[in-house]
Design a protein around this motif. Structure first.
Motif, PDB file in Angstrom:
ATOM      1  N   PRO A  78      40.526  39.145  44.343  1.00 45.34           N
ATOM      2  CA  PRO A  78      39.848  39.958  43.341  1.00 45.34           C
ATOM      3  C   PRO A  78      40.025  41.459  43.617  1.00 45.34           C
ATOM      4  O   PRO A  78      39.924  41.896  44.770  1.00 45.34           O
ATOM      5  CB  PRO A  78      38.391  39.547  43.470  1.00 45.34           C
ATOM      6  CG  PRO A  78      38.454  38.161  43.988  1.00 45.34           C
ATOM      7  CD  PRO A  78      39.640  38.127  44.902  1.00 45.34           C
ATOM      8  N   GLY A  83      37.416  36.089  39.181  1.00 40.50           N
ATOM      9  CA  GLY A  83      37.735  37.161  40.132  1.00 40.50           C
ATOM     10  C   GLY A  83      36.957  38.424  39.815  1.00 40.50           C
ATOM     11  O   GLY A  83      36.422  39.082  40.710  1.00 40.50           O
ATOM     12  N   TYR A 130      39.555  31.427  44.014  1.00 46.79           N
ATOM     13  CA  TYR A 130      40.144  31.934  42.773  1.00 46.79           C
ATOM     14  C   TYR A 130      41.409  31.149  42.410  1.00 46.79           C
ATOM     15  O   TYR A 130      41.604  30.763  41.255  1.00 46.79           O
ATOM     16  CB  TYR A 130      40.455  33.423  42.962  1.00 46.79           C
ATOM     17  CG  TYR A 130      41.007  34.093  41.730  1.00 46.79           C
ATOM     18  CD1 TYR A 130      40.222  34.224  40.585  1.00 46.79           C
ATOM     19  CD2 TYR A 130      42.287  34.605  41.711  1.00 46.79           C
ATOM     20  CE1 TYR A 130      40.719  34.847  39.451  1.00 46.79           C
ATOM     21  CE2 TYR A 130      42.796  35.234  40.587  1.00 46.79           C
ATOM     22  CZ  TYR A 130      42.001  35.353  39.464  1.00 46.79           C
ATOM     23  OH  TYR A 130      42.502  35.958  38.351  1.00 46.79           O
TER      24      TYR A 130
END
Lengths: 304, 313
Positions: free
Chosen positions: A150, B248, B293
């Motif tokens: 992320p 995410g 993820y």
């Protein structure tokens, strides 16, 4: 036979050529895109705010009413007034002056980190898309791996390992945004590399680097421009987030994110400390998003 | 279908390998000798040497990596230098908190995003469409930590409706748990709602122009049935996939949201680890996040194939 199927009178072919056809000329794609962009009010509003923020950042030392680092114990947490238009912070510093100087950190973080991402990402994307094979496989897998982390978490981890500073925050954000540009450039290259003009450039014996940079890259630019504008918005929020956490701009230098961090502690007594820096981030990010959306529509060949 | 799942899993391996190399390489960015960073104030050369041996810092990089990976495969992500607790225990302790927040945020995002997106598509080029688009742009452009601070000021400080910070597990007291997490979940869901709204709108516009919708209308079906049953069912598939991909963004957002609302989750764990130079925890958190993820991406991918028979071939 019905009247509708009767042949048209032939006299019309002898009419003089209309004026509009005489004045016909081929417009460049850039000029056409600009004309389409100008018609989009949201994009123009965004562009106007961006120009304003850039001017504020460039002229910051001359237009800031006070020294942004100057503390005043007689003006601690003053609400907005004629003397301090946006009020003061917990050590009596003028908020307007700090927001004006803070524009420098935010804008430079947005622009420099995206420049890093483009500088690294575009050549690798070109290489992957143009060369293909094992090189493409390797670059694509690394890109996938980076995209799997992320955005902000990877930026925080990088900034943490590099050490807290505005420069390192820019590097961290730039590196984190790089895979976006690798993937975009690669995809675009794959779609144009089999076009006739690229084949023609190859047939006349152009070297590979020349084909990649002179013939393929210009066709990738519109998509890159849109992505860059939207990524600047993301990068500005990321810089503000890192500064909010203490991993970006270090005190006493002003940054919108770190101003919000200290504002959080004085929310009950001085809520204005939180309003203005947040509004500044919001307006700047909104402008880049508006411009990015407008550019995407204007550069789309299917749009009118 | 099974062979397809197998193929996707095999394709995943190189990505996971590079993720692990990337995360392990992070420690090489540390300025100076990591052993010196670990010992802190201690300057005894013997202690430093012992640390080097213990963490295999005296070995070449690939060997260090192999030892680390061996640990990862056996469930050993190292030990927190500050808390003296295995990283995996910390992760297992904090992950459910963030997952609760993420699920709530995604529910809020889907509710707002899908409803607004469908409305916007049905009322295309009307004031409803423009208003919904503006709200979506607002959601995408608002830094969630600012929204969080402003909501604390308004809802907690001014109105006194909800607690400003803290966390209660739903297994202890679900009402109190809801009260402590609803505001942060809204803050987290806000940005994703904007993205979902935009995608729903364009998917719905496409669906509303398709032949089967025209047929449904020609049959004389009620417009509500046409929109909510025929068009939306088809338009929602890519939106649900997008929901998984936005996971995410949720985890990134959770870092700051948990910090603001003092929620002891994954985000707070990584920030605290960063400030305490607890690098094993940072690496562990990034590794678990990235793997989650990737797995979610795979599930979304397979789910998409499952509902779309044309992709199964």
């Amino acid at each position: 036979m019905s009247a509708r199927t009767a042949p048209l009178p032939l006299a019309s072919v002898e009419r003089p050529v209309p004026q509009a056809v005489e004045a016909f000329h081929v417009d460049s794609p850039g000029r056409r895109a600009w004309r389409r962009l100008v018609r989009r009010r949201g994009a123009m509003a965004g562009l106007a705010i961006i120009v304003l923020v850039v001017l504020v950042a460039v002229l910051a030392p001359w237009i800031a009413p006070y020294d942004p680092a100057q503390q005043s114990w007689t003006a601690v947490r003053k609400p907005p007034s004629a003397a301090y238009w946006l009020g003061t912070d917990e050590v009596g510093r003028d908020l307007l002056s700090r927001i004006i100087l803070g524009a420098r950190a935010s804008l430079s973080a947005g622009l420099i980190s995206v420049a890093i991402a483009i500088g690294v990402g575009v050549p690798f994307g070109l290489l992957a898309g143009y060369v293909g094979g094992l090189t493409d496989g390797l670059i694509s897998r690394i890109t996938d791996a980076m995209l799997a982390c992320p955005f902000l978490i990877l930026a925080i981890a990088l900034a943490a390992f590099l050490g807290p500073s505005l420069g390192n925050a820019m590097i961290a954000i730039g590196v984190t945004a790089t895979p976006l540009f690798v993937r975009l450039t690669r995809g675009q290259v794959l779609s144009v590399k089999s076009e006739d003009y690229v084949e023609a450039a190859r047939a006349v014996g152009n070297p590979h680097w020349r084909i990649a940079f002179r013939h393929i890259l210009p066709n990738v630019l519109p998509a890159l421009l849109v992505q860059a504008t939207l990524t600047i918005a993301t990068a500005i929020i990321a810089e503000a987030s890192l500064s909010f956490l203490g991993l970006g701009q270090q005190p006493p230098a002003p940054s919108w994110g770190s101003m919000l961090n200290s504002a959080q502690r004085f929310l009950i007594n001085a809520p204005w400390m939180a309003v203005w820096p947040g509004l500044a981030i919001f307006l700047t990010v909104l402008s880049f998003n508006l411009l990015g959306d407008g550019l995407r529509d204007a550069l789309d060949p299917r749009s009118k | 279908m099974l062979s397809l799942i197998g193929r996707r899993l095999v394709q995943l391996l190189p990505t996971l390998f590079f993720v692990s190399v990337l995360i392990f390489s992070l420690q090489k960015l540390l300025p100076g000798d990591p052993a010196l960073v670990m010992v802190g104030e201690e300057k005894d050369p013997e202690v430093i040497e012992e640390i080097r041996r213990q963490y295999r810092l005296d070995q070449p990089f690939p060997i260090q990596y192999l030892y680390w990976m061996k640990g990862v495969f056996t469930g050993d992500l190292g030990e927190s230098m500050r808390l003296k607790v295995p990283v995996l225990d910390l992760v297992a302790q904090k992950l459910p908190v963030t997952l609760q927040l993420a699920v709530m945020a995604m529910t809020i995002a889907l509710l707002i995003g899908v409803t607004a997106g469908v409305l916007s598509a049905v009322k295309k080029d009307t004031w409803v469409d423009y208003a919904v688009n503006m709200v979506a742009l607002w959601g995408i452009s608002t830094p969630n930590f600012w929204l969080g601070i402003m909501l604390i000021f308004l809802v907690s400080v001014q109105l006194g409706w909800l607690p400003a910070s803290g966390y209660v597990s739903p297994f202890e007291d679900w009402r109190h748990s809801l009260a402590t997490t609803i505001m942060p979940a809204f803050v987290l869901g806000n940005a994703i709602a904007g993205v979902i709204m935009r995608h729903t709108r364009s998917a719905m516009l496409q669906a509303l122009q398709s032949d089967y919708v025209r047929t449904a209308r020609a049959k004389g079906l009620d417009e509500r049935v046409v929109v909510w049953k025929h068009a939306m069912r088809n338009a929602l598939t890519p939106v649900i996939t997008l929901g998984a991909l936005e996971f995410g963004t949720l985890l990134s957002g959770a870092v700051l949201t948990e910090q603001i609302f003092t929620i002891p989750g994954f985000g707070k764990l990584i920030v605290d680890a960063v400030f305490n130079r607890d690098y094993a925890v940072v690496q562990g958190v990034v590794l678990v996040t990235a793997t989650t993820y990737i797995v979610l991406n795979l599930l979304a991918d397979l789910g998409y194939i499952l509902v779309n028979p044309r992709l199964r071939a």
